[in-house]
Design a protein around this motif. Sequence first.
Motif, PDB file in Angstrom:
ATOM      1  N   GLY A  54       0.799  -1.224   0.000  1.00  0.00           N
ATOM      2  CA  GLY A  54       0.000   0.000   0.000  1.00  0.00           C
ATOM      3  C   GLY A  54       0.826   1.266   0.000  1.00  0.00           C
ATOM      4  O   GLY A  54       0.437   2.271  -0.608  1.00  0.00           O
ATOM      5  N   ARG A  55       1.973   1.231   0.675  1.00  0.00           N
ATOM      6  CA  ARG A  55       2.760   2.449   0.857  1.00  0.00           C
ATOM      7  C   ARG A  55       3.826   2.638  -0.206  1.00  0.00           C
ATOM      8  O   ARG A  55       4.364   3.736  -0.352  1.00  0.00           O
ATOM      9  N   ALA A  56       4.142   1.601  -0.946  1.00  0.00           N
ATOM     10  CA  ALA A  56       5.106   1.707  -2.050  1.00  0.00           C
ATOM     11  C   ALA A  56       4.560   0.945  -3.250  1.00  0.00           C
ATOM     12  O   ALA A  56       5.106  -0.096  -3.642  1.00  0.00           O
ATOM     13  N   PRO A  57       3.478   1.420  -3.851  1.00  0.00           N
ATOM     14  CA  PRO A  57       2.838   0.655  -4.929  1.00  0.00           C
ATOM     15  C   PRO A  57       3.715   0.475  -6.150  1.00  0.00           C
ATOM     16  O   PRO A  57       3.435  -0.401  -6.978  1.00  0.00           O
ATOM     17  N   ASP A  58       4.791   1.265  -6.268  1.00  0.00           N
ATOM     18  CA  ASP A  58       5.699   1.108  -7.402  1.00  0.00           C
ATOM     19  C   ASP A  58       6.751   0.044  -7.160  1.00  0.00           C
ATOM     20  O   ASP A  58       7.505  -0.303  -8.077  1.00  0.00           O
ATOM     21  N   ALA A  59       6.845  -0.513  -5.941  1.00  0.00           N
ATOM     22  CA  ALA A  59       7.917  -1.457  -5.613  1.00  0.00           C
ATOM     23  C   ALA A  59       7.609  -2.880  -6.044  1.00  0.00           C
ATOM     24  O   ALA A  59       8.524  -3.666  -6.310  1.00  0.00           O
ATOM     25  N   PHE A  60       6.317  -3.234  -6.095  1.00  0.00           N
ATOM     26  CA  PHE A  60       5.903  -4.595  -6.453  1.00  0.00           C
ATOM     27  C   PHE A  60       4.678  -4.518  -7.357  1.00  0.00           C
ATOM     28  O   PHE A  60       3.755  -3.743  -7.114  1.00  0.00           O
ATOM     29  N   GLY A  61       4.657  -5.384  -8.385  1.00  0.00           N
ATOM     30  CA  GLY A  61       3.499  -5.438  -9.264  1.00  0.00           C
ATOM     31  C   GLY A  61       2.445  -6.422  -8.811  1.00  0.00           C
ATOM     32  O   GLY A  61       1.258  -6.254  -9.111  1.00  0.00           O
ATOM     33  N   ARG A  62       2.874  -7.463  -8.083  1.00  0.00           N
ATOM     34  CA  ARG A  62       1.960  -8.505  -7.607  1.00  0.00           C
ATOM     35  C   ARG A  62       2.500  -9.075  -6.303  1.00  0.00           C
ATOM     36  O   ARG A  62       3.677  -8.880  -5.967  1.00  0.00           O
ATOM     37  N   ALA A  63       1.652  -9.824  -5.606  1.00  0.00           N
ATOM     38  CA  ALA A  63       2.100 -10.423  -4.347  1.00  0.00           C
ATOM     39  C   ALA A  63       1.360 -11.723  -4.088  1.00  0.00           C
ATOM     40  O   ALA A  63       0.195 -11.886  -4.465  1.00  0.00           O
ATOM     41  N   VAL A  64       2.072 -12.629  -3.424  1.00  0.00           N
ATOM     42  CA  VAL A  64       1.484 -13.824  -2.832  1.00  0.00           C
ATOM     43  C   VAL A  64       1.651 -13.675  -1.324  1.00  0.00           C
ATOM     44  O   VAL A  64       2.779 -13.556  -0.833  1.00  0.00           O
ATOM     45  N   VAL A  65       0.547 -13.645  -0.611  1.00  0.00           N
ATOM     46  CA  VAL A  65       0.566 -13.439   0.838  1.00  0.00           C
ATOM     47  C   VAL A  65       0.036 -14.709   1.491  1.00  0.00           C
ATOM     48  O   VAL A  65      -1.053 -15.185   1.148  1.00  0.00           O
ATOM     49  N   ILE A  66       0.806 -15.221   2.452  1.00  0.00           N
ATOM     50  CA  ILE A  66       0.494 -16.524   3.035  1.00  0.00           C
ATOM     51  C   ILE A  66       0.235 -16.394   4.528  1.00  0.00           C
ATOM     52  O   ILE A  66       1.097 -15.927   5.277  1.00  0.00           O
TER      53      ILE A  66
END
Length: 318
Positions: A130-142
């Motif tokens: 949320g705070r660095a939307p340019d740092a990652f394009g996608r995520a897998v959260v476990i």
Amino acid sequence: MTISDIISTTTVDEAAEHYGLGRGRVRAGDLTFEYLEAGTGPLALCLHGFPDSPFTFRHLLPELADAGFHAVAPFIRGFAPTELPPLRTWVHTSVMVTDQIALARALGGGPDALLVAHDWNAVAAWGALGRAPDAFGRAVVINIPPFDIFAENLGTYEQIKKSFYFWYFQMQSVIEDRIRQDDFRFIQDIWGDWSPGYEADEDMVHIRRALADPDHLHAALGYYWGQFDPGRFGSPQWAAQQEAAWGGSVTQPVLYLHGTNDGCHGMTPEQTAAVPAYAGPGSAAELIEGVGHFMLVEKPAEINKRITDWLGRTGRGR
């Protein structure tokens, strides 16, 4: 001789080589982080929690490399051989968020980068996305959902039983010695509760190595001292700070995975189904039957396929 017997006599570098993984280090923020790695391409940053090590990603890193990523799994703050932090008694959620963003910046994050986050770093992932939307394009959260859903469970009797260690770890004058007793038996028992039926002998070799130094164990326990100070935990001020650090929605697509046998944090089917509303288009959530908190090593082939299939569906990765 078992694989854990063999690995227990090796260095971190030798253990990495055994799994076909490379090694590296990077300066990110105020620390030099050591890491495991595989492959080339856009960054896939894989971050573990407690009581764990980056070797939990030993099955996933080669799969991500095959999918076209530079897969990197750091030893997070407090875990050897990453550099000890100057402050070793307190790690707030905001520090974890800052570490994730700093690692992404240092390792080449961007719109094609993937974040894979587990346990404590699943908490931090919601904040970093949320705070660095340019740092990652996608995520897998476990295993840890967005803050709103996480907070729903905290005060329930069932979750209080699961979370006994929050308060047990506050016994700062005795807890470090207790954890080290019987070759870290307490940590192995935690794994047994959180992933019922899984034999963690191989994983424990890496965890013991990462926490063997008393200063590193002290720093690793700082996550619990920073979040769950009994004088503040659950107060309006605590909730407001946590909301500021990792609350709200994110814009990136997120694959959320949770196991039905997770003995650390429970999730209902309804709560799991609610997670994609906190993330961007293409998000999905799966409550996976028969796996616990450490699903990446319990059923690696199944979990890896779920992740790589989702990457294919969301348009990046081979």
